[in-house]
Design a protein around this motif. Structure first.
Motif, mmCIF file in Angstrom:
data_model
loop_
_atom_site.group_PDB
_atom_site.id
_atom_site.type_symbol
_atom_site.label_atom_id
_atom_site.label_comp_id
_atom_site.label_asym_id
_atom_site.label_seq_id
_atom_site.Cartn_x
_atom_site.Cartn_y
_atom_site.Cartn_z
ATOM 1 N N THR A 196 -61.101 10.556 -24.234
ATOM 2 C CA THR A 196 -59.979 9.614 -24.205
ATOM 3 C C THR A 196 -59.182 9.767 -22.911
ATOM 4 O O THR A 196 -58.776 8.762 -22.305
ATOM 5 C CB THR A 196 -59.083 9.805 -25.451
ATOM 6 N N SER B 270 -56.219 6.806 -28.367
ATOM 7 C CA SER B 270 -57.495 6.944 -29.060
ATOM 8 C C SER B 270 -57.667 5.890 -30.151
ATOM 9 O O SER B 270 -56.793 5.707 -30.987
ATOM 10 C CB SER B 270 -57.590 8.330 -29.683
ATOM 11 N N ASP C 162 -64.238 4.094 -30.372
ATOM 12 C CA ASP C 162 -64.486 5.460 -30.801
ATOM 13 C C ASP C 162 -65.246 5.318 -32.114
ATOM 14 O O ASP C 162 -64.678 4.914 -33.130
ATOM 15 C CB ASP C 162 -63.168 6.204 -31.015
ATOM 16 N N GLU D 45 -66.789 6.155 -27.127
ATOM 17 C CA GLU D 45 -66.738 7.590 -27.396
ATOM 18 C C GLU D 45 -67.689 7.901 -28.554
ATOM 19 O O GLU D 45 -67.760 7.155 -29.503
ATOM 20 C CB GLU D 45 -65.308 8.020 -27.768
HETATM 21 MG MG MG Z 1 -61.047 10.638 -28.093
#
Ligand code: MG
Ligand code: ADP
Length: 150
Positions: free
Chosen positions: A42, A60, A79, A105
């Motif tokens: 992040t 995030s 993510d 991510e």
């Molecule tokens: Mg992260």
């Protein structure tokens, strides 16, 4: 496959590195970020967003899975840590094929859905505040990008 390595000594250096990469993006790129919790995925994305001239604060997207930011070109920050088999089809393709830059991510968790060409960045914690970045390019445009950065 060619790999490139870079080391940052603190979060500011990570931000600067990512910003430099962000500045070179033209849209349509997909960047997969791998690394343990707290590695800096992040933190890296925050710098990349700066390079894309995103002004909003990047946080995030763990609970929302996807966040979109307006910049010089759009940034789609994903993510996928919490993506389960049931919500496997969240329409990732549309992001990957879109005109924005997509950062994922924990990308290996959706590896079946990733495009063939992409830049994967592995982040390793090598000290309290030092991180090793291993860049792995699949596709000519990403290889070119790595050469410019390293
Ligand atoms: Mg992260
Ligand atoms: P991830 O998204 O990979 O779980 P985060 O980016 O949320 O990780 O967190 C990284 C943490 O590590 C932050 O608390 C950040 O301040 C810290 N940190 C220390 N050194 C670095 C560095 N060189 N690069 C990136 N983050 C660093």
């Amino acid at each position: 496959m060619q790999q490139y390595e870079l080391v940052t000594e603190n979060e500011d250096q990570t931000f600067a590195l990512a910003k430099q990469i962000g500045e070179k993006l033209n849209g349509g790129e997909v960047i997969a970020l791998e690394g343990d919790l707290g590695a800096g995925k992040t933190a890296f994305t925050k710098g990349l967003a700066k390079g894309l001239a995103v002004t909003r604060v990047v946080n995030s997207p763990t609970f929302t899975i996807i966040k979109e930011y307006q910049g010089r070109i759009p940034l789609y920050h994903m993510d996928v840590y919490r993506v389960s088999a049931e919500d496997e089809d969240l329409g990732f393709d549309e992001y990957f094929e879109g005109t924005g830059v997509t950062v994922v991510e924990w990308a290996h968790l959706i590896k079946e859905q990733l495009p063939d060409e992409l830049l994967t960045i592995y982040i390793y914690r090598i000290g309290d505040t030092s991180r090793k970045f291993v860049l792995e390019a699949k596709g000519e445009r990403y290889l070119q990008l790595c050469k410019e950065i390293c």
